[in-house]
Write a protein that holds these residues in place. Sequence first.
Motif, short mmCIF file in Angstrom:
data_model
loop_
_atom_site.label_atom_id
_atom_site.label_comp_id
_atom_site.label_asym_id
_atom_site.label_seq_id
_atom_site.Cartn_x
_atom_site.Cartn_y
_atom_site.Cartn_z
N TYR A 1 0.12 -4.05 6.73
CA TYR A 1 -0.31 -5.99 7.39
C TYR A 1 -0.83 -6.95 6.73
O TYR A 1 -0.21 -7.69 6.71
N ASN A 2 -1.24 -6.73 5.56
CA ASN A 2 -2.63 -7.44 5.08
C ASN A 2 -1.68 -7.68 3.41
O ASN A 2 -1.66 -8.75 2.76
N ASN A 3 0.02 -7.34 3.53
CA ASN A 3 0.18 -7.59 2.11
C ASN A 3 0.91 -8.84 1.85
O ASN A 3 1.64 -9.51 2.57
N THR A 4 0.80 -9.55 0.18
CA THR A 4 1.63 -10.78 0.66
C THR A 4 1.97 -11.31 -1.48
O THR A 4 2.49 -11.77 -1.74
N THR A 5 2.16 -9.51 -1.18
CA THR A 5 3.10 -9.30 -2.80
C THR A 5 4.09 -9.66 -2.42
O THR A 5 5.05 -9.24 -1.78
N TRP B 1 -0.08 -5.79 13.27
CA TRP B 1 0.89 -5.26 12.90
C TRP B 1 1.70 -6.22 11.61
O TRP B 1 1.83 -7.39 11.79
N PRO B 2 2.27 -5.83 10.99
CA PRO B 2 3.43 -6.67 10.14
C PRO B 2 4.09 -7.48 11.08
O PRO B 2 4.52 -6.66 11.35
N SER B 3 4.36 -8.87 10.83
CA SER B 3 4.93 -9.57 11.44
C SER B 3 5.57 -10.67 10.48
O SER B 3 5.35 -10.98 9.62
N SER C 1 4.34 -0.64 9.87
CA SER C 1 4.42 0.19 8.57
C SER C 1 4.58 0.98 8.24
O SER C 1 5.51 1.01 7.03
N VAL C 2 4.24 1.75 8.99
CA VAL C 2 5.04 3.66 8.35
C VAL C 2 6.13 3.93 8.97
O VAL C 2 6.73 4.37 8.35
#
Length: 134
Positions: A37-41, A67-69, A122-123
Motif C-alpha cells: 500500500y505505501n511502497n515507494t521502493t 489499496w496500492p494504486s 497487494s496479495v
Amino acid sequence: MNKVSKTENAWREQLSDEQFQVCRLKGTERPFTGEYYNNTTPGTYSCVCCDAPLFETRTQFDAGCGWPSYYEPIDPAAVVEAEDFSHGMHRTEVLCARCDAHLGHVFPDGPPPTGLRYCINSVAMKFAPAGTAN
C-alpha cells in the motif's frame, strides 16, 4: 505470451489461503492492510500466480483508497478488463492477462497522464526491487 491454466487444486497448493481467495475467487483484502500500500521502493510488481510483470512503482500513487494504486500497467497487454456486477455495483475488474488472476478494479478517476486508477490487491502481487529478479 503463453496462457497459464491450472486446476483449482493446483492453485490451492501454490497459493496461500488469502491469495487463493483474492486471485482465484475474486475476493479482496481489507483496505489499508496490504503489504504494498505505501511502497515507494523502485521496482516491479508481478502476478503472484504466474510471475507476469504487471505494474511499476513509478506509476504508483497514493489514491487514499486503501489499496496500492497505479495509473497504468507495465504494458497494456499485461492486464485484461471485465465487467463486474458483484456487490450491487457496476465496476471494471482487472485480471492478469496470462493466468486470469483477479487483481482488483480500475476506475476513471486517476491522475494524468491516463486518468485511470488501478486499485490492486497487494496479495495478488509480488514485488522485486529495481535491479533484482522476481
